[in-house]
Design a protein around this motif. Structure first.
Motif, PDB file in Angstrom:
ATOM      1  N   GLN A   1      19.639 -14.778  19.112  1.00 25.56           N
ATOM      2  CA  GLN A   1      18.462 -14.749  19.971  1.00 25.56           C
ATOM      3  C   GLN A   1      18.701 -13.873  21.192  1.00 25.56           C
ATOM      4  N   LEU A   2      19.918 -13.917  21.707  1.00 26.57           N
ATOM      5  CA  LEU A   2      20.238 -13.071  22.851  1.00 26.57           C
ATOM      6  C   LEU A   2      20.160 -11.595  22.465  1.00 26.57           C
ATOM      7  N   LYS A   3      20.601 -11.261  21.233  1.00 27.40           N
ATOM      8  CA  LYS A   3      20.492  -9.884  20.759  1.00 27.40           C
ATOM      9  C   LYS A   3      19.027  -9.474  20.654  1.00 27.40           C
ATOM     10  N   GLN A   4      18.209 -10.391  20.178  1.00 29.85           N
ATOM     11  CA  GLN A   4      16.784 -10.087  20.065  1.00 29.85           C
ATOM     12  C   GLN A   4      16.152  -9.836  21.428  1.00 29.85           C
ATOM     13  N   LEU A   5      16.545 -10.649  22.415  1.00 29.82           N
ATOM     14  CA  LEU A   5      16.012 -10.454  23.755  1.00 29.82           C
ATOM     15  C   LEU A   5      16.470  -9.122  24.343  1.00 29.82           C
ATOM     16  N   ASN A   6      17.726  -8.751  24.102  1.00 29.07           N
ATOM     17  CA  ASN A   6      18.221  -7.469  24.611  1.00 29.07           C
ATOM     18  C   ASN A   6      17.496  -6.302  23.933  1.00 29.07           C
ATOM     19  N   ALA A   7      17.216  -6.455  22.627  1.00 31.98           N
ATOM     20  CA  ALA A   7      16.472  -5.411  21.928  1.00 31.98           C
ATOM     21  C   ALA A   7      15.052  -5.305  22.485  1.00 31.98           C
ATOM     22  N   LYS A   8      14.467  -6.457  22.753  1.00 32.81           N
ATOM     23  CA  LYS A   8      13.137  -6.474  23.348  1.00 32.81           C
ATOM     24  C   LYS A   8      13.153  -5.824  24.722  1.00 32.81           C
ATOM     25  N   LYS A   9      14.238  -6.070  25.471  1.00 37.42           N
ATOM     26  CA  LYS A   9      14.364  -5.477  26.798  1.00 37.42           C
ATOM     27  C   LYS A   9      14.446  -3.965  26.705  1.00 37.42           C
ATOM     28  N   GLY A  10      15.225  -3.469  25.713  1.00 35.77           N
ATOM     29  CA  GLY A  10      15.352  -2.022  25.551  1.00 35.77           C
ATOM     30  C   GLY A  10      14.013  -1.362  25.274  1.00 35.77           C
ATOM     31  N   ALA A  11      13.225  -1.980  24.422  1.00 32.03           N
ATOM     32  CA  ALA A  11      11.911  -1.417  24.102  1.00 32.03           C
ATOM     33  C   ALA A  11      10.994  -1.438  25.323  1.00 32.03           C
ATOM     34  N   LEU A  12      11.035  -2.540  26.076  1.00 35.73           N
ATOM     35  CA  LEU A  12      10.205  -2.633  27.267  1.00 35.73           C
ATOM     36  C   LEU A  12      10.646  -1.656  28.347  1.00 35.73           C
ATOM     37  N   GLU A  13      11.943  -1.400  28.441  1.00 37.32           N
ATOM     38  CA  GLU A  13      12.424  -0.414  29.409  1.00 37.32           C
ATOM     39  C   GLU A  13      11.877   0.974  29.091  1.00 37.32           C
TER      40      GLU A  13
ATOM     41  N   TYR B   1       8.309   1.034  30.077  1.00 43.55           N
ATOM     42  CA  TYR B   1       8.191   1.079  31.537  1.00 43.55           C
ATOM     43  C   TYR B   1       8.465   2.484  32.055  1.00 43.55           C
ATOM     44  N   GLU B   2       9.500   3.129  31.521  1.00 44.58           N
ATOM     45  CA  GLU B   2       9.832   4.490  31.956  1.00 44.58           C
ATOM     46  C   GLU B   2       8.707   5.465  31.609  1.00 44.58           C
ATOM     47  N   PHE B   3       8.158   5.324  30.426  1.00 45.19           N
ATOM     48  CA  PHE B   3       7.048   6.201  30.025  1.00 45.19           C
ATOM     49  C   PHE B   3       5.834   5.978  30.926  1.00 45.19           C
TER      50      PHE B   3
ATOM     51  N   GLN C   1       5.770  -3.112  33.754  1.00 45.01           N
ATOM     52  CA  GLN C   1       6.713  -3.627  34.759  1.00 45.01           C
ATOM     53  C   GLN C   1       6.810  -5.152  34.690  1.00 45.01           C
ATOM     54  N   ALA C   2       5.655  -5.827  34.546  1.00 44.38           N
ATOM     55  CA  ALA C   2       5.650  -7.287  34.483  1.00 44.38           C
ATOM     56  C   ALA C   2       6.372  -7.783  33.228  1.00 44.38           C
ATOM     57  N   GLN C   3       6.173  -7.105  32.090  1.00 37.62           N
ATOM     58  CA  GLN C   3       6.854  -7.504  30.858  1.00 37.62           C
ATOM     59  C   GLN C   3       8.364  -7.329  30.971  1.00 37.62           C
ATOM     60  N   LEU C   4       8.773  -6.267  31.613  1.00 38.48           N
ATOM     61  CA  LEU C   4      10.214  -6.039  31.787  1.00 38.48           C
ATOM     62  C   LEU C   4      10.828  -7.097  32.694  1.00 38.48           C
ATOM     63  N   ILE C   5      10.129  -7.439  33.756  1.00 43.60           N
ATOM     64  CA  ILE C   5      10.621  -8.491  34.656  1.00 43.60           C
ATOM     65  C   ILE C   5      10.722  -9.821  33.910  1.00 43.60           C
ATOM     66  N   ALA C   6       9.729 -10.100  33.059  1.00 46.29           N
ATOM     67  CA  ALA C   6       9.734 -11.359  32.323  1.00 46.29           C
ATOM     68  C   ALA C   6      10.891 -11.449  31.348  1.00 46.29           C
ATOM     69  N   VAL C   7      11.189 -10.356  30.620  1.00 48.04           N
ATOM     70  CA  VAL C   7      12.276 -10.402  29.648  1.00 48.04           C
ATOM     71  C   VAL C   7      13.633 -10.478  30.345  1.00 48.04           C
ATOM     72  N   ASN C   8      13.752  -9.870  31.513  1.00 46.96           N
ATOM     73  CA  ASN C   8      14.992 -10.000  32.285  1.00 46.96           C
ATOM     74  C   ASN C   8      15.208 -11.441  32.732  1.00 46.96           C
ATOM     75  N   ALA C   9      14.103 -12.093  33.098  1.00 53.35           N
ATOM     76  CA  ALA C   9      14.211 -13.504  33.497  1.00 53.35           C
ATOM     77  C   ALA C   9      14.606 -14.366  32.298  1.00 53.35           C
ATOM     78  N   GLU C  10      14.067 -14.050  31.112  1.00 52.49           N
ATOM     79  CA  GLU C  10      14.439 -14.803  29.912  1.00 52.49           C
ATOM     80  C   GLU C  10      15.930 -14.643  29.614  1.00 52.49           C
ATOM     81  N   ILE C  11      16.419 -13.433  29.725  1.00 47.03           N
ATOM     82  CA  ILE C  11      17.843 -13.195  29.445  1.00 47.03           C
ATOM     83  C   ILE C  11      18.709 -13.942  30.448  1.00 47.03           C
ATOM     84  N   ALA C  12      18.287 -13.932  31.717  1.00 45.84           N
ATOM     85  CA  ALA C  12      19.049 -14.654  32.744  1.00 45.84           C
ATOM     86  C   ALA C  12      19.068 -16.149  32.460  1.00 45.84           C
TER      87      ALA C  12
END
Length: 321
Positions: free
Chosen positions: A100-112, A115-117, A150-161
């Protein structure tokens, strides 16, 4: 020649007078039935109509079906929300696995990347809007997408934390609340799905159908009008000057001319004032406009004896003057 003319005119006047006297012997009224209206609760287009005017339908029969594409879309959304909320609660309750942690990190990468785009797009738009090359609305739309990423990225970072540091009991309760909310949305969709079916509330005869297949039915709009079975009664209009000849509970004999002067035994159920001249059901050749009008309703003693009488037909009673 003049003698014949006088005789003809006299004959016409005599006939008119005799007819006028005949109308005084009887009071005209109308047959009525209890009305019922069937309305829709949600908006949708008429997909099918399962009855026709004049049909007798039973309580619970499906009169029509509405086409509501939004319901299916909301059902899929609600199912997804329930699945997601349940997973969030289980994760908050038992902790995240390595997978699950790998899935969250993958989700974070996509959201990053999103966000950059979005940030790059926003930077380009800022220059273009300054030079009036694009409309302000177009810039606002890109800015909204940037904020969402930006909000989605913040949310996934909070989930990982949370999964890395452990989940507090308050967060577990919040996840449980989100699960309950998602299940409530699914139940709401299920109720809306049932409302697609327009059901007859009582045994009734369909008198009118207001819409056709393909037309839009709005919430609260009457789709079917009907009459209830065995609810026929007779309505007469009386001037106040004649009220002393009639009273509630009085036995009356109602005559149905179109039924070969069928006689129906009835009883006076109610006498009430009429507020509008347009409601007059009886014609009086010598009616005084200053004489207030009252409506008298007569119900048949045996409903079966009057069940075949058509609605809105003319009936009469003997004038008691």
């Amino acid at each position: 020649m003049k003698k014949y003319l006088v005789v003809i005119i006299a004959g016409v006047l005599l006939t008119a007078c005799s007819n006028n006297e005949g109308t005084k012997d009887f009071i005209q009224g109308k047959t009525e039935k209890e009305q019922i209206a069937v309305v829709g609760k949600i908006a949708g287009r008429i997909q099918t109509i399962n009855c026709s005017q004049g049909d007798f339908v039973r309580r619970g029969d499906t009169l029509a079906i509405l086409d509501i594409p939004e319901v299916e879309a909301k059902r899929m959304q609600a199912l997804g929300a329930v699945t997601s909320a349940n997973a969030q609660y289980q994760m908050s309750k038992h902790g995240a696995t390595a997978n699950q942690l790998k899935q969250l990190n993958a989700k974070k990468g996509a959201l990053e990347q999103q966000y950059e785009f979005a940030q790059k797009s926003l930077n380009r738009m800022e220059e273009m809007v300054k030079d009036s090359l694009i409309a302000q609305q177009q810039y606002d739309e890109v800015f909204a997408k940037y904020q969402g990423a930006q909000a989605q990225l913040i949310a996934v970072n909070a989930e990982i934390a949370d999964v890395q540091n452990g989940v507090r009991i308050e967060q577990q309760e919040m996840a449980l609340g989100q699960q309950d909310r998602a299940e409530g949305a699914l139940q709401e969709v299920a109720v809306a799905e049932k409302e697609r079916y327009i059901i007859a509330p009582q045994d009734m005869t369909i008198e009118s159908i207001t819409l056709k297949v393909g037309e839009l039915a709005l919430p609260g709009y009457t789709l079917f009008n009907g009459t209830l079975d065995n609810t026929i009664y007779f309505r007469f209009t009386l001037p106040e000057s004649q009220l002393n000849h009639y009273s509630k509970g009085m036995d009356m004999e109602v005559i149905v001319p179109y039924k070969d002067n069928l006689k129906v035994a009835g009883v006076v159920k109610n006498i009430k004032p009429i507020g509008a001249y347009a409601n007059i059901a009886t014609a009086y050749p010598d009616y005084d406009l200053q004489d207030p009008l009252y409506e008298m309703t007569i119900y048949p003693k045996d409903a079966n004896a009057a069940k075949d009488i058509l609605n809105k037909t003319t009936v009469t009673i003997k004038n008691k003057l």
